[in-house]
Design an enzyme around this catalytic site. Structure first.
Site, mmCIF file in Angstrom:
data_model
loop_
_atom_site.group_PDB
_atom_site.id
_atom_site.type_symbol
_atom_site.label_atom_id
_atom_site.label_comp_id
_atom_site.label_asym_id
_atom_site.label_seq_id
_atom_site.Cartn_x
_atom_site.Cartn_y
_atom_site.Cartn_z
ATOM 1 N N TYR A 1 0.825 -1.205 0.000
ATOM 2 C CA TYR A 1 0.000 0.000 0.000
ATOM 3 C C TYR A 1 0.867 1.267 0.000
ATOM 4 C CZ TYR A 1 -3.856 3.089 1.508
ATOM 5 O OH TYR A 1 -4.802 4.087 1.602
ATOM 6 N N LYS B 1 0.930 4.057 -2.914
ATOM 7 C CA LYS B 1 0.557 5.443 -2.645
ATOM 8 C C LYS B 1 1.714 6.405 -2.927
ATOM 9 C CE LYS B 1 -3.741 5.007 -1.530
ATOM 10 N NZ LYS B 1 -4.768 5.445 -2.522
#
Length: 255
Positions: A156, A160
Site C-alpha cells: 500500500y 501510494k
C-alpha cells in the site's frame, strides 16, 4: 474559499460506492457536476447515486474493475454516451491487503498495485483525450500518508508513493493542454478501511481512533468530507495554477 463559479462538468469518481469516494462524488454533485460513480460492483453505487439524485443532482452508477483495460474503456465509453465527455477524474479506488513483508504474498502485492496504480493509469489514459480536446481537465489522485512508510503496508505504501510520482508526471505532460493533476494524501480518516486496519492489528476501533487522534495537531479524526472539500477545490476552474502538488490532508504536517 470564494463561492465556486466553475461551470458544470462531467466528473468520474472511482471507488465511489463508499467512504472517501462517496463523499467526493456527493460534493462534486453538490457543486453542479454530473458524476459517474464507478466501483467494482455497480449495485454498491446505488446509495451514493441515490444521495445525489435525491438532492436534484445528476449521477450514473458504473460497474468497472479499474485494473482491467477493456472494462475501463467500456466504462468511459458508456459515461460519454450517457453523461457527456468527462473532464474531471478522481482516482480514488483502492484496496488493502496488509501484512508484514515476510508474510505478504505476491498476489496481495499485485492486487494492491493493480487497483491503485494500474487503475489510476488506465483511467487517466482513457479520459485524457477528452480533457485535451476540451483544453480543460482536472485529475485528482488519492495518495496517503502511508506513502511515507507504514508498518505492515509495504504494498500500500509503495502504491501510494507511486501515485505521487504518477501525479507529478501527468502534471508535466498534460499541463500545456489546460489539464492539472494533483494528489491528496489523507491521514487518519474514519472509514470502513480504517476500521479494517484496526481489526488487522487486533485493536478495538475506538482505542485505535483515540491513539490516532492523540498524534493529530488539530485534535480530531478526519472525515471523508474533509477530503472531499480538498478535491472540490482542486477541480475548480480557478485552481488552474495548482498542479503537480501533493496535499497532505492529515490535520497537521506530514511531509
Amino acid at each position: 474559499m470564494t463561492e465556486n463559479t466553475s461551470p458544470a462538468r462531467v466528473a468520474i469518481v472511482t471507488g465511489g460506492a463508499r467512504g472517501i469516494g462517496a463523499a467526493v462524488a456527493q460534493r462534486l454533485a453538490s457543486d453542479g457536476h454530473a458524476v459517474a460513480v464507478v466501483d467494482l460492483d455497480e449495485a454498491a453505487c446505488a446509495d451514493t447515486v441515490d444521495a445525489i439524485t435525491a438532492k436534484g443532482g445528476s449521477a450514473l452508477a458504473v460497474g468497472c474493475d479499474v485494473s482491467d483495460e477493456a472494462a475501463v474503456a467500456a466504462a468511459v465509453e458508456r459515461i460519454v454516451a450517457e453523461l457527456g465527455a468527462p473532464t474531471v477524474l478522481v482516482n480514488n479506488a483502492g484496496i488493502l491487503r496488509d501484512n508484514l513483508l515476510f508474510k505478504m504474498s505476491v498476489d496481495d502485492w499485485d492486487a494492491v498495485m493493480n487497483v491503485h496504480l494500474r487503475g489510476a493509469f488506465l483511467m487517466s489514459r482513457a479520459v485524457q483525450s477528452h480533457m485535451v480536446e476540451a483544453r480543460f481537465g482536472r485529475i485528482v489522485n488519492l495518495s496517503s500518508t502511508s506513502a511515507l512508510g507504514n508498518r505492515g503496508q509495504a504494498n500500500y505504501a509503495a502504491a501510494k508513493a507511486g501515485m505521487q510520482g504518477f501525479t507529478k508526471t501527468l502534471a508535466i505532460e498534460l499541463g500545456k493542454f489546460g489539464v492539472t493533476a494533483n494528489a491528496i494524501a489523507p491521514g487518519f480518516i474514519e472509514t470502513a478501511m480504517t476500521r479494517a486496519t484496526a481489526e488487522r492489528v487486533g485493536v478495538d476501533f475506538e482505542a485505535f481512533r483515540a491513539a490516532a487522534i492523540s498524534q493529530i495537531p488539530v485534535g480530531r479524526a478526519g472525515q471523508p468530507e474533509d477530503i472531499a472539500a480538498v478535491a472540490a477545490f482542486l477541480v475548480r476552474e480557478d485552481a488552474g495554477f495548482v498542479s503537480g502538488q501533493v496535499i497532505y490532508a492529515a490535520g497537521g504536517p506530514k511531509d
